[in-house]
Structures are given as structure tokens and as C-alpha cells.
Enzyme design. Structure first.
Site, PDB file in Angstrom:
ATOM      1  N   LEU A   1      -4.254   1.584   1.470  1.00 45.53           N
ATOM      2  CA  LEU A   1      -3.499   0.514   0.714  1.00 45.53           C
ATOM      3  C   LEU A   1      -2.230   1.119  -0.100  1.00 45.53           C
ATOM      4  O   LEU A   1      -2.256   2.074  -0.686  1.00 45.53           O
ATOM      5  CB  LEU A   1      -4.009  -0.135  -0.390  1.00 45.53           C
ATOM      6  CG  LEU A   1      -3.549  -1.126  -1.246  1.00 45.53           C
ATOM      7  CD1 LEU A   1      -3.014  -2.247  -0.333  1.00 45.53           C
ATOM      8  CD2 LEU A   1      -4.020  -1.650  -2.406  1.00 45.53           C
TER       9      LEU A   1
ATOM     10  N   HIS B   1      -5.531   8.309 -10.903  1.00 43.17           N
ATOM     11  CA  HIS B   1      -4.013   8.724 -10.796  1.00 43.17           C
ATOM     12  C   HIS B   1      -3.324   7.596 -11.337  1.00 43.17           C
ATOM     13  O   HIS B   1      -3.448   6.460 -11.248  1.00 43.17           O
ATOM     14  CB  HIS B   1      -3.559   8.968  -9.442  1.00 43.17           C
ATOM     15  CG  HIS B   1      -2.390   9.523  -9.086  1.00 43.17           C
ATOM     16  ND1 HIS B   1      -1.217   8.833  -9.269  1.00 43.17           N
ATOM     17  CD2 HIS B   1      -1.730  10.998  -8.995  1.00 43.17           C
ATOM     18  CE1 HIS B   1      -0.128   9.677  -9.059  1.00 43.17           C
ATOM     19  NE2 HIS B   1      -0.644  10.919  -8.784  1.00 43.17           N
TER      20      HIS B   1
END
Length: 344
Positions: free
Chosen positions: A126, A230
Site C-alpha cells: 500500500l 513507523h
């Protein structure tokens, strides 16, 4: 308007550019021209194939701007991971060290290398270019996969996972990998990440510790990022959690990012999607919904204003949307909500 379609050979340069922009840690999109071409070809064959069950298929799609023709994003589903090459994860477990005679009872966290997810379906790859990270574009890229899966359930496993990108800095340094590198691998994180992305995973089996790792032996910096994502991945994690995905103690072997999991039938966008018959007309006050056709090789999806009637089982779309989705009056569309009600 952005719409989603299966990747084609002509999209190679766009995919290559996105692989560069995605940066270190985005394992499923390595900067490797032969591999990217193979990914495209494999996807084309997967969409064209008449799969009866989940196998070694990979459905790679792109987001195209209907006005400019520019490809600005990508998203994918792997039908069954670990069939062509091993799929490794660490599992967080516990070991108890106890002695009644000494009145000692210690619980120690461990990391054990596994192939537990072999055969399950994976949401992957993605990525949306920064120029289009606005509005509902990111949500469309993520949730469109569920419409495709709901329509073609037999192509996927009962368990669906997504590996979330772990913590690393702008230079590609991962605190978790730095400890592994120092003690076992002697190669930096970008190199290990790249080798895995291009399918050269032999070094994992050769060099990865064969026995459980005691978490307490890792550096404090490495321990702190186990199961963390992240910062750019947090929105994607929140969206998947809203769909019904949660953590089951599995983390990535390089950056320790979490793997989230859901059963197929528990995913809200799959469970709540519905098939409605198309009526083409004018829409003045419609509702934004995710809509897709029911095809495989010619799959198309977008976010559009529609008027749906659950009682009549119909959906009104305008002519422009009908053209993008390649549907005619009387065809069926699969529809889904952009956001879920908290009580669903």
C-alpha cells in the site's frame, strides 16, 4: 477522481518511481527492475486466471487519476504467503524460570522465529504518492481490497494479515536490526531489507538464531520498538484496527513492526458490503461510498456519490462513474462505507 484497477505492463515506470519514493523498510516494493516486472507479470496472470482456491496468486492494483491518466498509488493482496518462498515472523512468547527451593519465579519474554503464517492471505504494497495524500484517497486504496475480496471470497484464505512497517529513521537505520546485525548478520538494515524484497531469503535461515532470543538481552533501543510502527504507518494501522484487525504477538524479523490479523468474515468492510443493481441517473444529493464492479480481470473501483436503496436493492450512479467502473444499467455493483459506525 481516483479509480483503482489491476496493474498493467504500461505501469512499470510508475511502479518503479513509487518503489524509489517508498524508501527503506517497504519490503514488498524493492527498487529492482527485473523483480518489479515479474511482480507485474505475476499479477496480470493472477487476475486472468480462474482460481478456485487461494494459491500463489498476487493481485497488484494501481490508483489512476481519471483526469490526467497519472498512476499515483498502488495496493495489493497476496492470496497465500509462504508458498513460493518462506514467510518468516518472530513470535513474542514467554519462558518461565522457577525454583521452589530458592523461591525464584522469573518470567522472560522471548522472540521465536516461525513460519506460522504460511498459507494465509496478506494485504500488502500500500503506497500513495505525497501529491495525492488528501481526502479519502488513502482510505480508498486500503479498503478497495476488501470489496475485491468480498466479491471473490474463494480466492482467499480464512485468515488475513498485514505486516506493518516498523520503526526506522530517515537513513534507514532500525534499532531492532542494529542489535541483530551486531550479533548475527554483519549486514545493514537496508541491505537485509532489499535482499528479502527481491526474494533472496536464504541468509535468514543461514544466519538467524535458531533458538528463542531473550528480549531482555536486546539493547534498550531495540526493546522499545518491538511491536511499534513507523510514524507514517500509524494511519494505516488505525484503519485496519477499525476493520477488526488486531495484534497476535507476531513481529517483523527486521524492524520488529507488528503483524495484524483478522479472520476473513470478521473484517467489517467485507461483512457489511452488499450487492446492488445499477441505475444510471443524475445525482444532486448523494452519499460518498466505495463502489466496485464484480469483475476480476477488468476490476474497477472508486469513491463516488451515490443514492442507494437497501429495500429496492438498487444504487443510482451518474454516467461518469458508470463509465469509470465499466458498468451498464442493470449490472451489479459491490458497495461499502468509507467509515464504520462505532457500534457495528
Amino acid at each position: 477522481m481516483l479509480f483503482i484497477r489491476p496493474i498493467q505492463s504500461k505501469d512499470f515506470q510508475a511502479l518503479l518511481q513509487m518503489s524509489v519514493e517508498s524508501g527503506v523498510g517497504f519490503t514488498s516494493l524493492p527498487v529492482d527492475e527485473p523483480l518489479l516486472r515479474e511482480k507485474i507479470n505475476h499479477s496480470i496472470k493472477s487476475f486472468a486466471g480462474d482460481a478456485k482456491t487461494a494459491g500463489d496468486q498476487s493481485y497488484l492494483m494501481v490508483a489512476e487519476d481519471s483526469e490526467t491518466g497519472e498512476v499515483v498509488g498502488t495496493t495489493a493482496i497476496d492470496a497465500s504467503v509462504g508458498l513460493a518462498s518462506p514467510f518468516y515472523t518472530y513470535h513474542l512468547g514467554k519462558v518461565v524460570h522457577a525454583s521452589k527451593s530458592l523461591d525464584v519465579y522469573n518470567v522472560v519474554d522471548t522472540l521465536t522465529l516461525t513460519n506460522d503464517y504460511t498459507g494465509v492471505s496478506e494485504l500488502c504494497t500500500l503506497f500513495l504518492r505525497e501529491s495525492h495524500r488528501e481526502g479519502v484517497n488513502g482510505r480508498l486504496l486500503s479498503k478497495v481490497r476488501f470489496l475485491f475480496m468480498a466479491q471473490h471470497k474463494h480466492r482467499f484464505d480464512d485468515i488475513v494479515i498485514a505486516e506493518m512497517r516498523g520503526v526506522s529513521d530517515e537513513q534507514g537505520s532500525s534499532p531492532f536490526w542494529e542489535w541483530l546485525q551486531e550479533h548475527f548478520f554483519s549486514v545493514d538494515f537496508p541491505t537485509a531489507d532489499y535482499l528479502t524484497g527481491v526474494g533472496k531469503k536464504e541468509f535468514i535461515a543461514e544466519l538467524m538464531p535458531k533458538y528463542p532470543i531473550y528480549v531482555s538481552l536486546l539493547s534498550k533501543e531495540a526493546q522499545a520498538v518491538i511491536g511499534e510502527v513507523h510514524e507514517k504507518t500509524r494511519p494505516a494501522l488505525r484503519l485496519l484496527e477499525a476493520e477488526g484487525f488486531d495484534k497476535h504477538g507476531y513481529v517483523d524479523i527486521f524492524d520488529a513492526g507488528p503483524t495484524v490479523q483478522s479472520s476473513f468474515s470478521r473484517i467489517k468492510s467485507i461483512r457489511n458490503s452488499r450487492l446492488l443493481k445499477v441505475i444510471i441517473g443524475n445525482i444532486e444529493k448523494g452519499e460518498d461510498q466505495l463502489v466496485s464492479n464484480t469483475k476480476v480481470e477488468d476490476f474497477r473501483a472508486c469513491c463516488a456519490k451515490v443514492i442507494s436503496d437497501e429495500f429496492e436493492q438498487t444504487i443510482i450512479i451518474d454516467a461518469h462513474t458508470a463509465a469509470i467502473l465499466q458498468v451498464n444499467e442493470g449490472d451489479e455493483l459491490r458497495c461499502g462505507a468509507l467509515r464504520h459506525d462505532e457500534h457495528e
